[in-house]
Write a protein that holds these residues in place. Sequence first.
Motif, PDB file in Angstrom:
ATOM      1  N   UNK A 147       0.855  -1.036   0.000  1.00 11.35           N
ATOM      2  CA  UNK A 147       0.076   0.093   0.068  1.00 11.35           C
ATOM      3  C   UNK A 147       1.028   1.343  -0.011  1.00 11.35           C
ATOM      4  N   UNK A 148       1.934   1.360   0.930  1.00  5.07           N
ATOM      5  CA  UNK A 148       2.958   2.576   0.687  1.00  5.07           C
ATOM      6  C   UNK A 148       3.308   2.775  -0.721  1.00  5.07           C
ATOM      7  N   UNK A 149       3.752   1.672  -1.668  1.00  3.92           N
ATOM      8  CA  UNK A 149       4.358   1.895  -2.862  1.00  3.92           C
ATOM      9  C   UNK A 149       3.148   2.430  -3.423  1.00  3.92           C
ATOM     10  N   UNK A 150       1.860   1.882  -3.445  1.00  2.00           N
ATOM     11  CA  UNK A 150       0.893   2.432  -4.383  1.00  2.00           C
ATOM     12  C   UNK A 150       0.540   3.831  -3.770  1.00  2.00           C
ATOM     13  N   UNK A 151       0.452   4.377  -2.630  1.00  2.00           N
ATOM     14  CA  UNK A 151       0.544   5.684  -2.450  1.00  2.00           C
ATOM     15  C   UNK A 151       1.682   6.437  -2.762  1.00  2.00           C
ATOM     16  N   UNK A 152       2.786   5.915  -3.003  1.00  2.00           N
ATOM     17  CA  UNK A 152       3.981   6.732  -3.420  1.00  2.00           C
ATOM     18  C   UNK A 152       3.843   6.965  -4.868  1.00  2.00           C
ATOM     19  N   UNK A 153       3.506   5.940  -5.507  1.00  2.00           N
ATOM     20  CA  UNK A 153       3.298   5.827  -7.054  1.00  2.00           C
ATOM     21  C   UNK A 153       2.367   6.960  -7.512  1.00  2.00           C
ATOM     22  N   UNK A 154       0.947   6.855  -6.717  1.00  2.00           N
ATOM     23  CA  UNK A 154       0.108   8.086  -6.845  1.00  2.00           C
ATOM     24  C   UNK A 154       0.484   9.567  -6.779  1.00  2.00           C
TER      25      UNK A 154
END
Length: 235
Positions: free
Chosen positions: A142-149
């Motif tokens: 989820x952290x990487x998804x937030x980072x990517x967004x």
Amino acid sequence: MEHLELFFKSIFIDNMVFATFLGMCSYLAVSKKVSTAVGLGAAVIFVMAITVPLNWLLDQYLLRDGALVWLGPEYASYDLSFLSFIMFIATIATMVQLVEIVVEKFSPSLYNSLGIFLPLIAVNCAILGGSLFMQSREIESLGLAFNYGVSSGIGWFLAILAIAAIREKIRYSNVPPALRGLGITFIITGLMAIGFMSFGGMLTGGDEEEPAKVETAEVLTESESDIAQNTKVIE
């Protein structure tokens, strides 16, 4: 390190505008003034920062093959990935509606200047592209998804801010009549895309050199030991 690399690659190398040409409609239409571009860019960052992690959760625990195993073993064979587009767009539309309400409440002038393009964020292909790229690249947390967004939104924000600043200055330049308007805008966009893509060597270069050096060192060590053994035999 993984977070930092993803952050910079999403902004510069995999920029939504310059690498994949997503969101070009709003990019060209709302980039005549810096103030308007800043407002729309900030809205895009906010929407992507919320929708990409939410859609990651939907993909992990609802949509992909076997995602419903948390409901029980009998649901392990279910595959709802065909609902990805519908679910992703519904999440995006909900967040855009929230942004529209907030902007209209706290900044009516920005709301009026953005006009129809604020609700059109819901169908902005850059927003949906962020969630689909997140899904296709199989982002693991989820952290990487937030980072990517966030980083993808910042990349789109920098692109529209840069072109808006240039278009404000270019009004006072002697542009050839045949290139005025969208013609010179496309040329500038292409030149900026080359500049952004040039960061690729800084972020990806030199990663594969170290293993080669290690292998070479091992070969040299083995050769030296062979020479030493041959010398002992001769003696």
